[in-house]
Design a protein around this motif. Structure first.
Motif, mmCIF file in Angstrom:
data_model
loop_
_atom_site.group_PDB
_atom_site.id
_atom_site.type_symbol
_atom_site.label_atom_id
_atom_site.label_comp_id
_atom_site.label_asym_id
_atom_site.label_seq_id
_atom_site.Cartn_x
_atom_site.Cartn_y
_atom_site.Cartn_z
ATOM 1 N N THR A 130 0.914 3.161 -14.519
ATOM 2 C CA THR A 130 0.580 1.923 -15.240
ATOM 3 C C THR A 130 1.235 1.864 -16.615
ATOM 4 O OG1 THR A 130 -1.424 2.977 -16.075
ATOM 5 C CG2 THR A 130 -1.648 1.621 -14.101
ATOM 6 N N GLY A 131 1.780 2.995 -17.079
ATOM 7 C CA GLY A 131 2.445 3.012 -18.389
ATOM 8 C C GLY A 131 1.502 3.325 -19.532
ATOM 9 N N GLN B 176 0.800 -1.224 0.000
ATOM 10 C CA GLN B 176 0.000 0.000 0.000
ATOM 11 C C GLN B 176 0.832 1.273 0.000
ATOM 12 O OE1 GLN B 176 -3.208 0.109 2.776
ATOM 13 N NE2 GLN B 176 -3.789 -1.995 2.390
ATOM 14 N N ALA B 177 2.136 1.139 -0.261
ATOM 15 C CA ALA B 177 2.974 2.346 -0.327
ATOM 16 C C ALA B 177 2.473 3.209 -1.487
ATOM 17 C CB ALA B 177 4.429 1.943 -0.556
ATOM 18 N N PRO B 178 2.571 4.537 -1.382
ATOM 19 C CA PRO B 178 2.070 5.406 -2.452
ATOM 20 C C PRO B 178 2.750 5.092 -3.788
ATOM 21 C CG PRO B 178 2.668 6.693 -0.508
ATOM 22 C CD PRO B 178 3.144 5.300 -0.263
ATOM 23 N N ILE B 179 1.988 5.265 -4.898
ATOM 24 C CA ILE B 179 2.593 5.020 -6.219
ATOM 25 C C ILE B 179 3.477 6.194 -6.623
ATOM 26 C CG2 ILE B 179 0.776 3.468 -7.009
ATOM 27 C CD1 ILE B 179 -0.434 5.851 -8.556
ATOM 28 N N GLY B 180 3.420 7.283 -5.876
ATOM 29 C CA GLY B 180 4.273 8.444 -6.118
ATOM 30 C C GLY B 180 4.068 9.430 -4.992
ATOM 31 N N ARG C 118 -4.403 -1.099 -5.474
ATOM 32 C CA ARG C 118 -5.143 -1.662 -6.616
ATOM 33 C C ARG C 118 -4.605 -1.152 -7.956
ATOM 34 N NH1 ARG C 118 -10.858 -0.288 -5.336
ATOM 35 N NH2 ARG C 118 -10.001 0.921 -3.611
ATOM 36 N N VAL C 119 -4.039 0.073 -7.963
ATOM 37 C CA VAL C 119 -3.383 0.551 -9.199
ATOM 38 C C VAL C 119 -2.190 -0.356 -9.508
ATOM 39 C CG1 VAL C 119 -2.012 2.431 -10.199
ATOM 40 C CG2 VAL C 119 -4.118 2.961 -8.990
ATOM 41 N N LYS C 120 -1.430 -0.713 -8.463
ATOM 42 C CA LYS C 120 -0.287 -1.617 -8.646
ATOM 43 C C LYS C 120 -0.752 -2.990 -9.129
ATOM 44 C CE LYS C 120 2.403 0.533 -4.966
ATOM 45 N NZ LYS C 120 2.978 0.357 -3.642
#
Length: 956
Positions: free
Chosen positions: A707-708, A692-696, A839-841
């Motif tokens: 997600t690219g 759950q670490a931030p994606i940025g 969930r984005v990851k």
């Protein structure tokens, strides 16, 4: 409706997706706001109520102070009445500083420091004897009593075990009128003292007075004067030496060891603070750990030669000063840089790693001459250490860290404090001993401590102990009995950090405040839920209003008032679909009501998966509180690791299993917790950890970039006819590259206002109005939409918009499938919750081609999810397992646990009472276990399904 005093009235709230809602929230009640993820709960609670409360607070500042803060924009709402001062307790607000601990956040450690400064006993670290301190009057009485009818010398120590000739010191002593000194145990005239050997270690004392102590009524004035003079010259320490004796006795106004003469300053609270120079360990600066160069990381493969890059920091052979030195070392120890490192002599390797100076000669038979060489080599390890300590460049420090290990500080053994601070004790324990105890043990230590203390200490400590007990009780009440005060705040989960702040707020005893909490039940086992609810009710009963954004079934049913927002997420949400007491929920046919009354449910699978028959076996795990356990993870199954908070789930999975697997498949550098052996890693291809670490950490990062999919969208825009005519490349459509972006905000879309003592505030850029790009870039359109319009689309809209572009469509469809169809492509990652980031990851991983042989690890993926969202998410995860992959989930949510194929239940309690595997097997097998807390709640979940009855009938 009630009067304004009884309710908080909100009129026309339109923040984010809220649909111009009007609402009355009862004050001094426990109110739960629930609904699907993205329905608008946080928009109402945090972005409307809390934002308005914060704005009103800043409005109370003077005009002078406000000019430094900048203006906070008013939330998009017509009117809010009845709003009390607001305190938000969110998941993201804990300090990430390595100096922040559970003790410092809760202020319990501050009271402990005060207790030790006022009511502790000091002991000598040389002899273990109790330290003493005297007033001048006491010293006079002791000397008269102990040296009656004897001749004594009163000495003032000025040099302790140091080398030097001390000529200037002796001259200064002579100028003050003193005639004699005692040097290394011998009393000399000052002139003879000047001839001491400068290369030897010396002890020097001034002979202040020589006098006879007589029995009876002696005139004390000379003795008193001599003591005052000796104390002045000896920095509050004096020595009394009886004539004919070699052993002086020490007296001090400070705390002093009567035998060895070492002294401690009088303690103050900062003496016990690892954030103050007065208390911190000088070796690790109060961090409790140091970075140490690891030779195994410098030489990862001894089969390689130095030329082929066997010394990792230097790389392959090149003409440089370092390699020239290595060639000289090779000449000295008779090896070649092309030889495998395993063949190089140990002394040579020691010189290469640790450095050294050496001169040597080599006879050249062909030339018939002797040549002299000099080695002056710093050593690779020394170079790395110096770069890490002294460099101002973060990239160089990061490079140096690659070859280092983080180890417990050998000086303070991880206690963070200097040696002398650890020799102050209360009831036989020093402050580090107490900080290591878990909260439950610490509470029992303080239960009757005031009765175990004596005399003045008991009186002084009584109030402090009472305060400590009260605060510890609050921590126990919110289910944090397994934490210790020295636990770093950066290692806490979002739920733990939030419950600590909740306990601190209850301790502050504020009244008339509006508290807003964001899912405080995260990471909490069902067993501890009632304790949390009880604490929130205690906060309410003090006279506060408590609003909780929550999905937990127990919390909803125990609330005074429930507000359900929906009906769906994103643009299809933002409406109040039901409100009232929990007993009236069944009257409204909302998704929440349907799940609570059993109309809808996440169904238990008819059959559990058999798996591949292979497994990963991890033996002898002893990290943190694990009790030498062996865990088996069957492959091809959905595995759940369960147990009460603090039982050891994260230590086993995130601290031990994942680092081992990551190092095996991807050469990860994180050191796993201690274990004996692992088998079965050959049965899978790779491991993926979805945490759950931030994606940025900046507003520049968003789901599209992570997600690219944004790279594909930029390429698509670059291929439009207008872009081709203008010669625009994909980089033109990046907000991180000069050219196409708005240069005022440098593509951020926002301007940062630093609030100094409050969190930073972001406001839209005045040039591009938050669009991020300049006018020319926004003129390029694809199907009528600019690149900024695309970033503002929700994932659901984008899936339809890019339907005919397979590469983009596939990635977007995966984001929608994990239940994130409501977020926008350009939503700042800083505004995503922990569960959304996770969930984005997950979507990013799912959009890749999977091998059907992958091991996925998820840590509480249900965080922030409504019952319906959990159903959607578990469908995606189930598909992953059906393809042959293994999914391991750390979870407390019964809806997930009941559909697992295999459960590993850890317990029995948290902290020291945990760390054992209580039960393993299918959910039906776990239910039969009498000791397991999980079994108790799981049985309730499975019984309505009729699963247990059919199992038992089958067994019968």
């Amino acid at each position: 409706m009630g009067t304004a005093e009884e309710n908080i009235h909100i009129q026309g709230a339109r923040v984010h997706n809220l649909k111009d809602i009007d609402l009355s929230i009862p004050r001094e009640k426990l109110v739960v706001i629930t609904g699907l993820s993205g329905s608008g709960k946080s928009s109402l609670a945090f972005d409307t109520l809390y934002a308005e409360g914060q704005r009103r607070y800043i409005e109370t500042f003077s005009a002078y102070a406000r000019q430094f803060l900048g203006g906070l924009e008013r939330p998009d709402v017509d009117k809010i009445d009845g709003l009390s001062p607001v305190i938000a307790i969110e998941q993201k607000t804990t300090s990430r500083s390595p100096r922040s601990t559970v003790g410092t956040i809760t202020e319990v450690y501050d009271f402990l420091r005060l207790l030790f400064a006022r009511a502790s006993d000091a002991y000598s670290y040389n002899t273990g004897k109790k330290m003493v301190s005297y007033s001048d009057a006491q010293i006079v009485e002791l000397i008269l009593e102990q040296y009656s009818d004897k001749r004594i010398n009163i000495l003032a120590p000025v040099v302790r075990s140091r080398k030097g000739h001390y000529r200037e010191l002796f001259e200064q002593i002579a100028k003050q009128g003193f005639l004699k000194v005692r040097v290394d145990g011998e009393i000399l005239d000052i002139e003879r003292g000047m001839k001491v050997d400068r290369y030897k270690t010396h002890d020097i004392e001034i002979v202040v007075d020589r006098l006879a102590i007589k029995t009876g009524d002696q005139d004390k004035s000379r003795l008193e004067e001599s003591i005052k003079t000796a104390m002045y010259s000896g920095d509050d320490i004096l020595m009394v030496l009886e004539e004919g004796s070699d052993e002086p006795r020490y007296f001090s106004r400070h705390l002093m060891c009567p035998e060895s003469g070492i002294s401690y300053p009088i303690p103050e609270p900062n003496t016990f603070s690892f954030n103050s120079p007065k208390g911190m360990c000088p070796e690790c600066n109060g961090l409790g750990h140091i970075h140490q160069v690891n030779p195994a990381k410098i030489i990862p493969d001894k089969k390689l030669s130095i030329k082929a890059g066997g010394l990792a920091p230097l790389g392959t052979f090149k003409k440089s000063w370092a390699f020239k030195q290595l060639e000289t070392i090779a000449l000295r120890y008779d090896f070649d840089l092309g030889d495998p490192i395993s063949k190089i002599p140990e002394e040579a390797l020691d010189l290469i790693i640790n450095g050294g100076n050496e001169r040597f000669e080599v006879n050249s038979k062909s030339l018939g001459v002797t040549r002299q060489y000099k080695i002056d080599y710093e050593g690779i390890a020394t170079f790395i250490l110096n770069q890490f300590r002294d460099s101002n460049s973060s990239s160089i420090r990061r490079w140096a860290k690659e070859y280092m290990d983080k180890v417990t500080c050998p000086e303070c053994d991880g206690s963070r404090l200097k040696k002398s601070s650890l020799y102050f004790r209360v009831d036989g324990k020093n402050i580090a001993d107490l900080a290591q105890l878990d909260i439950a043990e610490l509470y029992s230590f303080f239960q009757e401590l005031d009765q175990r203390l004596e005399g003045d200490q008991q009186v002084i400590a009584a109030e402090i102990i009472k305060e400590i007990r009260t605060r510890l009780k609050f921590l126990l009440d919110v289910g944090l009995d397994y934490l210790s005060l020295n636990r770093g705040s950066r290692t806490l989960s979002g739920g733990e950090a939030q419950r600590i702040r909740l306990a601190t707020q209850i301790g502050s005893q504020l009244v008339g405040v509006l508290y807003i909490l964001d899912e405080p039940s995260i990471g909490l086992h069902q067993r501890d839920n009632q304790r949390l609810i009880k604490s929130l009710k205690a906060l309410r009963d003090l006279g506060n209003s408590v609003i909780v954004v929550e999905h937990d079934k127990d919390m909803i049913l125990e609330a005074d008032h429930v507000i359900d927002i929906g009906p769906r997420a994103g643009k299809h949400g933002g409406e109040i679909i039901s409100e009232g007491p929990p007993s009236e929920l069944h009257l409204h046919h909302t998704l929440t009501a349907d799940y609570l009354n059993g109309t809808r449910e996440i169904s238990v699978p008819k059959q559990r998966r058999a798996g591949s028959g292979k497994s990963i076996r991890l033996e002898g795990c002893t990290g943190h509180n694990l009790k030498n356990i062996t865990a088996e993870f069957p492959l091809g199954k959905l595995i759940c690791v369960t147990g009460v908070s603090g039982s050891g789930k994260s230590t086993l999975v995130n601290g031990t299993l994942y680092p081992i697997m990551n190092a095996h498949y991807f050469n990860g550098v994180k050191k796993p917790m201690p274990y004996k052996s692992i088998t079965g890693l050959e049965h899978i291809d790779k491991v993926i950890d979805i945490n759950q670490a931030p994606i940025g950490r900046t507003p520049r990062s968003n789901p599209a970039t992570y997600t690219g999919v944004f790279s594909e969208i930029r390429s698509l825009f670059a291929k439009t006819p207008e872009a081709a005519i203008r010669g625009y490349k994909p980089g033109r459509f990046s907000f991180n590259v000069k050219g196409g972006r708005c240069e005022t905000c440098q593509g951020g879309g926002l301007r940062v206002i630093e609030m100094n003592f409050l969190p930073d505030v972001y406001v839209d850029c005045e040039t591009c109005n938050g669009k991020r790009f300049n006018r020319e870039t926004l003129e390029i359109r694809y199907k009528g939409k600019s690149i900024a319009d695309v970033l503002e689309m929700t994932v659901n809209e984008a899936v339809n918009f890019f339907e005919h572009i397979p590469k983009i469509h596939r990635k977007l469809r995966t984001i929608r499938e994990v239940g994130l169809g409501y977020i926008t492509l350009g939503q700042q990652s800083t505004t995503l919750s922990g569960g959304e980031a996770q969930r984005v990851k997950l979507a990013t991983e799912l959009s890749k081609r999977d091998t059907g042989n992958t091991f996925y690890i998820l840590d509480e993926p249900t965080t922030g999810l409504h019952f319906e969202d959990i159903r959607v998410l578990m469908e995606v995860i189930t598909q992953l397992v059906d393809k042959g992959n293994t999914v391991l989930i750390i979870e407390h949510n019964m809806d997930v646990i009941k559909i697992a194929d295999h459960i590993i239940d850890i317990g029995l309690e948290g902290g020291r009472g945990g760390g054992k595997i209580i039960a393993t097997g299918s959910p039906e097998e776990i239910c039969e276990h009498p000791e397991s807390y999980t079994a108790r709640f799981l049985k309730q979940e499975l019984q309505p399904q009729g699963v247990l009855e059919t199992e038992n009938q089958g067994n019968a």
